[in-house]
Motif scaffolding. Structure first.
Motif, PDB file in Angstrom:
ATOM      1  N   LEU A 117      17.495 -11.229  -3.958  1.00 31.14           N
ATOM      2  CA  LEU A 117      17.594  -9.774  -4.124  1.00 31.14           C
ATOM      3  C   LEU A 117      17.019  -9.363  -5.482  1.00 31.14           C
ATOM      4  N   ILE A 118      17.302 -10.139  -6.536  1.00 28.55           N
ATOM      5  CA  ILE A 118      16.721  -9.844  -7.849  1.00 28.55           C
ATOM      6  C   ILE A 118      15.205  -9.917  -7.765  1.00 28.55           C
ATOM      7  N   GLN A 119      14.713 -10.995  -7.170  1.00 25.54           N
ATOM      8  CA  GLN A 119      13.268 -11.192  -7.048  1.00 25.54           C
ATOM      9  C   GLN A 119      12.609 -10.044  -6.288  1.00 25.54           C
ATOM     10  N   THR A 120      13.221  -9.652  -5.168  1.00 26.91           N
ATOM     11  CA  THR A 120      12.661  -8.588  -4.339  1.00 26.91           C
ATOM     12  C   THR A 120      12.629  -7.266  -5.092  1.00 26.91           C
ATOM     13  N   THR A 121      13.706  -6.930  -5.775  1.00 26.82           N
ATOM     14  CA  THR A 121      13.778  -5.664  -6.513  1.00 26.82           C
ATOM     15  C   THR A 121      12.701  -5.583  -7.583  1.00 26.82           C
ATOM     16  N   LEU A 122      12.558  -6.645  -8.373  1.00 25.44           N
ATOM     17  CA  LEU A 122      11.566  -6.620  -9.454  1.00 25.44           C
ATOM     18  C   LEU A 122      10.144  -6.666  -8.903  1.00 25.44           C
ATOM     19  N   ALA A 123       9.947  -7.384  -7.794  1.00 26.95           N
ATOM     20  CA  ALA A 123       8.612  -7.428  -7.189  1.00 26.95           C
ATOM     21  C   ALA A 123       8.203  -6.051  -6.673  1.00 26.95           C
ATOM     22  N   LEU A 124       9.123  -5.347  -6.019  1.00 28.05           N
ATOM     23  CA  LEU A 124       8.810  -4.003  -5.526  1.00 28.05           C
ATOM     24  C   LEU A 124       8.619  -3.026  -6.675  1.00 28.05           C
ATOM     25  N   LEU A 125       9.387  -3.206  -7.748  1.00 30.69           N
ATOM     26  CA  LEU A 125       9.225  -2.348  -8.922  1.00 30.69           C
ATOM     27  C   LEU A 125       7.824  -2.503  -9.508  1.00 30.69           C
ATOM     28  N   MET A 126       7.306  -3.727  -9.513  1.00 28.17           N
ATOM     29  CA  MET A 126       5.974  -3.988 -10.063  1.00 28.17           C
ATOM     30  C   MET A 126       4.853  -3.589  -9.099  1.00 28.17           C
ATOM     31  N   GLN A 137      17.854  -0.442   1.055  1.00 26.21           N
ATOM     32  CA  GLN A 137      18.978   0.174   0.349  1.00 26.21           C
ATOM     33  C   GLN A 137      19.591  -0.807  -0.644  1.00 26.21           C
ATOM     34  N   ASP A 138      19.630  -2.082  -0.267  1.00 25.90           N
ATOM     35  CA  ASP A 138      20.124  -3.111  -1.198  1.00 25.90           C
ATOM     36  C   ASP A 138      19.280  -3.141  -2.468  1.00 25.90           C
ATOM     37  N   VAL A 139      17.964  -3.016  -2.281  1.00 21.43           N
ATOM     38  CA  VAL A 139      17.041  -3.015  -3.419  1.00 21.43           C
ATOM     39  C   VAL A 139      17.320  -1.817  -4.323  1.00 21.43           C
ATOM     40  N   SER A 140      17.434  -0.649  -3.734  1.00 22.66           N
ATOM     41  CA  SER A 140      17.703   0.556  -4.512  1.00 22.66           C
ATOM     42  C   SER A 140      19.032   0.453  -5.248  1.00 22.66           C
ATOM     43  N   ASN A 141      20.045  -0.069  -4.559  1.00 19.59           N
ATOM     44  CA  ASN A 141      21.359  -0.219  -5.185  1.00 19.59           C
ATOM     45  C   ASN A 141      21.312  -1.211  -6.344  1.00 19.59           C
ATOM     46  N   TYR A 142      20.548  -2.290  -6.171  1.00 10.42           N
ATOM     47  CA  TYR A 142      20.497  -3.292  -7.229  1.00 10.42           C
ATOM     48  C   TYR A 142      19.762  -2.747  -8.456  1.00 10.42           C
ATOM     49  N   TYR A 143      18.734  -1.929  -8.233  1.00 11.55           N
ATOM     50  CA  TYR A 143      18.058  -1.336  -9.391  1.00 11.55           C
ATOM     51  C   TYR A 143      19.024  -0.445 -10.174  1.00 11.55           C
ATOM     52  N   GLN A 144      19.846   0.301  -9.479  1.00 15.58           N
ATOM     53  CA  GLN A 144      20.851   1.115 -10.166  1.00 15.58           C
ATOM     54  C   GLN A 144      21.847   0.224 -10.904  1.00 15.58           C
ATOM     55  N   THR A 149      12.521   5.805 -14.765  1.00 17.20           N
ATOM     56  CA  THR A 149      13.712   6.639 -14.564  1.00 17.20           C
ATOM     57  C   THR A 149      13.982   6.921 -13.087  1.00 17.20           C
ATOM     58  N   ALA A 150      12.933   6.909 -12.261  1.00 16.96           N
ATOM     59  CA  ALA A 150      13.148   7.191 -10.824  1.00 16.96           C
ATOM     60  C   ALA A 150      12.091   6.481  -9.981  1.00 16.96           C
ATOM     61  N   PRO A 151      12.101   5.148  -9.936  1.00 19.77           N
ATOM     62  CA  PRO A 151      11.118   4.446  -9.110  1.00 19.77           C
ATOM     63  C   PRO A 151      11.356   4.721  -7.629  1.00 19.77           C
ATOM     64  N   GLU A 152      10.275   4.655  -6.880  1.00 25.70           N
ATOM     65  CA  GLU A 152      10.356   4.895  -5.435  1.00 25.70           C
ATOM     66  C   GLU A 152       9.982   3.594  -4.707  1.00 25.70           C
ATOM     67  N   PHE A 153      10.951   3.016  -4.022  1.00 28.69           N
ATOM     68  CA  PHE A 153      10.710   1.773  -3.282  1.00 28.69           C
ATOM     69  C   PHE A 153      10.309   2.128  -1.853  1.00 28.69           C
ATOM     70  N   LYS A 154       9.106   1.741  -1.474  1.00 30.49           N
ATOM     71  CA  LYS A 154       8.517   2.211  -0.216  1.00 30.49           C
ATOM     72  C   LYS A 154       8.714   1.199   0.923  1.00 30.49           C
ATOM     73  N   HIS A 155       8.954   1.715   2.136  1.00 37.11           N
ATOM     74  CA  HIS A 155       9.240   0.869   3.306  1.00 37.11           C
ATOM     75  C   HIS A 155       8.084  -0.083   3.615  1.00 37.11           C
ATOM     76  N   ARG A 156       6.871   0.403   3.608  1.00 41.13           N
ATOM     77  CA  ARG A 156       5.728  -0.440   3.965  1.00 41.13           C
ATOM     78  C   ARG A 156       5.592  -1.627   3.003  1.00 41.13           C
ATOM     79  N   THR A 157       5.709  -1.349   1.717  1.00 37.99           N
ATOM     80  CA  THR A 157       5.603  -2.408   0.709  1.00 37.99           C
ATOM     81  C   THR A 157       6.743  -3.408   0.871  1.00 37.99           C
ATOM     82  N   PHE A 158       7.930  -2.888   1.158  1.00 38.44           N
ATOM     83  CA  PHE A 158       9.100  -3.755   1.340  1.00 38.44           C
ATOM     84  C   PHE A 158       8.908  -4.675   2.543  1.00 38.44           C
ATOM     85  N   GLU A 159       8.426  -4.154   3.643  1.00 37.07           N
ATOM     86  CA  GLU A 159       8.228  -4.975   4.843  1.00 37.07           C
ATOM     87  C   GLU A 159       7.165  -6.040   4.628  1.00 37.07           C
ATOM     88  N   ASN A 160       6.086  -5.673   3.943  1.00 39.11           N
ATOM     89  CA  ASN A 160       5.042  -6.657   3.636  1.00 39.11           C
ATOM     90  C   ASN A 160       5.584  -7.775   2.749  1.00 39.11           C
TER      91      ASN A 160
END
Length: 436
Positions: free
Chosen positions: A82-91, A196-203, A147-158
Motif C-alpha cells: 500500500l505504501i509503494q502503491t500510494t507513492l508510485a501513484l503520487l509520482m 480509496q485505500d490509496v487516498s486514505n493512506y496519503y491522508q 496539498t491535493a493530489p488526484e489519484f486517477k483510476h486508469r493509472t491505478f489499474e495500470n
C-alpha cells in the motif's frame, strides 16, 4: 677557493640531511590526520503547523543553485504494498487536471521529484533550483501537487496489473523475516488494494510527519520563498505520534525452496540491530561492500546485489544472488578461489574483512575516497537524512554531521569487529531458493 665560496656542508653531510628530510616528510604523511571531509552547518526552525525544519548547508555549495527538499513521515503499516502503491501513484499523473507525470511537469523547471519508503518511514523528495526564474514556478507547482493530489483510476489499474506481473522481492523477504517464516508470501499480499485505500493512506501520511529537510545553499530571498511554500504545503500536517514496536523476527533461520531443478537465484534477508552511531553505519557499509565483492568474485555467481534498510527500530539487510548456468563446487582450494557459502558471510568470524587486515584496509580506504566525493553532494546528505539518521533517535542528522569526520579517521579493524558483532543477527537469517 676563498672561504666564502666553500660549500656549507660536505657531500656526506648533505646526503645525510636529504635522507633525514625525506624520512621526516614520510613520517609527517604517515601521522597526518585523514583528509578533511566537508563540514556542514545546520539551522533549524518549525513550520506554522509545528513540523521541524532542518536546513543543512556547507561552503562548497555557495556557488551552486541545487537544492534538495525532503518531506519525511512515519505512517506505520504492515501493508508495504500500500505504501509503494500510494507513492508510485503520487509520482505519476497525480496533478489535478493533468495527464502528465509530476516529473514531466517539473523537468522544464530544472526540478524533479522522488520518493522513498521502508516498513517504518516514508519520504517525498524534490530536487530543484534556487534560481528565482525556476524557484517560484516550482514552488507553486509543488503546492498544487502535494496539498491535493488526484489519484486517477486508469493509472491505478495500470499499476495494479504491472505489480501482479512483477511482485516486489523486498516485500516478500520482509514478510518472512519479520512475520511468517513458513510462507513465501503473506496472505495480505493477495488482498486487493483499492483507490480509496490509496487516498486514505496519503491522508495518513500528512498526519504522520516527522521533519522537513532542506539541503543546499540559498539566498535570503530563496529561503523566505521556501519557508512560505513549505508552510503552505504542510499547513494540514501533524506530527507523527506513532511508534513502531521492535518486531520479533523469525527465531530460527530458515530456507524456502521455490520449484525444483537448477538453482537459479537466492534471495536472503537478515535482521540488524538499530544503529546508534556513525561507527555503526561505517561498519555496515564496509560489511556490505565486502559481502558483495566476495560473492561477485565467485566463478559460479553471475552477480550479487545488496540493500541496507536502516529503519529506526527494525533495520535489516537483503540481497539477491544470480547464479551461472553451471554451479561447480569443485573449485581450486586456494583462498582466492575457494567456494564461498553466501550464508557464511552473516557470521562475523567468517567475514573476509575481519580475518584479513589487508582486505579491511583496502575496503576502508576505498570507502574514505568515496566519502570525500559523496559528502560534497546535497543528494547524498538528503539520503543520509531520510534513510540513515532519525530525528527522534540517538543518531540525528546533526550528530552525524558533527561526528562523521572523526569517526572515519579513527575507525579501526578492532572497532569494526566489535561493532559488527552487535549489529548482525545471524539467527534471523531467511533465504528463498529459486530453481528453474
Amino acid at each position: 677557493m676563498s672561504d666564502s665560496n666553500k660549500p656549507l656542508f660536505s657531500r656526506p653531510v648533505l646526503a645525510a640531511i636529504m635522507l633525514f628530510c625525506t624520512l621526516a616528510i614520510w613520517l609527517l604523511n604517515l601521522t597526518a590526520p585523514g583528509k578533511k571531509l566537508a563540514t556542514p552547518s545546520i539551522e533549524t526552525w518549525t513550520t506554522t503547523s509545528g513540523i521541524p525544519v532542518i536546513w543543512l548547508k556547507q561552503e562548497q555549495w555557495q556557488e551552486s543553485d541545487k537544492l534538495e527538499i525532503r518531506f519525511t513521515f512515519r505512517a506505520a503499516t504492515t501493508n508495504t504494498p500500500l505504501i509503494q502503491t500510494t507513492l508510485a501513484l503520487l509520482m505519476s499523473d497525480s496533478l489535478p487536471l493533468s495527464t502528465a507525470s509530476i516529473n514531466q511537469r517539473l523537468t522544464p523547471l530544472a526540478a524533479s521529484a522522488s520518493s522513498y519508503y521502508d516498513h517504518e518511514r516514508q519520504s517525498i523528495g524534490i530536487t530543484l533550483s534556487s534560481d528565482p526564474q525556476y524557484l517560484v514556478p516550482t514552488l507553486s507547482l509543488l503546492n498544487n501537487w502535494l496539498t491535493a493530489p488526484e489519484f486517477k483510476h486508469r493509472t491505478f489499474e495500470n499499476w495494479q496489473r504491472q505489480q501482479q506481473n512483477n511482485p516486489q522481492i523486498q516485500h516478500q523477504l520482509e514478510e518472512i523475516l519479520f512475520f511468517d517464516n513458513t510462507q513465501p508470501q503473506r496472505e495480505s499480499d493477495n488482498v486487493t488494494i483499492s483507490l480509496q485505500d490509496v487516498s486514505n493512506y496519503y491522508q495518513h501520511l500528512t498526519t504522520s510527519a516527522t521533519a522537513i529537510y532542506i539541503i543546499g545553499d540559498m539566498s535570503a530571498e530563496a529561503k523566505m520563498a521556501i519557508q512560505n511554500a513549505i508552510n503552505t504545503i504542510s499547513q494540514d500536517y501533524r506530527l507523527s505520534n506513532e511508534t513502531v514496536d521492535n518486531i520479533q523476527h523469525a527465531p530460527l533461520s530458515a530456507t524456502i525452496q521455490q520449484q525444483e531443478g537448477e538453482l537459479w537465484q537466492t534471495r536472503s534477508a537478515l535482521a540488524l540491530t538499530p544503529i546508534t552511531s556513525v561507527e555503526d553505519w561505517i561498519s555496515l557499509q564496509i560489511w556490505g561492500a565486502d559481502l558483495v565483492a566476495t560473492l561477485n568474485q565467485q566463478p559460479h555467481i553471475d552477480f550479487a546485489q545488496l540493500t541496507l534498510i536502516l529503519s529506526p527500530q527494525n533495520p535489516w539487510a537483503w540481497w539477491s544472488i544470480q547464479y551461472g548456468n553451471n554451479i561447480n563446487t569443485d573449485l581450486p582450494t586456494d583462498d582466492a578461489m575457494r567456494f564461498i557459502n553466501a550464508k557464511s558471510l552473516i557470521f562475523v568470524e567468517e567475514v573476509p574483512s575481519i580475518n584479513h587486515p589487508k582486505t579491511f584496509k583496502m575496503l576502508l580506504d576505498n570507502f574514505k575516497q568515496q566519502l570525500e566525493q559523496q559528502s560534497l553532494s546535497p543528494t547524498w546528505w538528503s539520503n543520509i537524512a531520510t534513510q540513515v539518521t532519525n530525528q527522534n533517535g540517538p543518531l540525528t542528522l546533526e550528530k552525524f554531521a558533527t561526528d562523521y569526520q572523526e569517526a572515519i579517521n579513527n575507525f579501526s579493524i578492532e572497532e569494526y569487529k566489535t561493532t559488527l558483532k552487535t549489529l548482525l543477527k545471524p539467527s534471523s537469517y531467511q533465504e528463498i531458493q529459486v530453481y528453474q
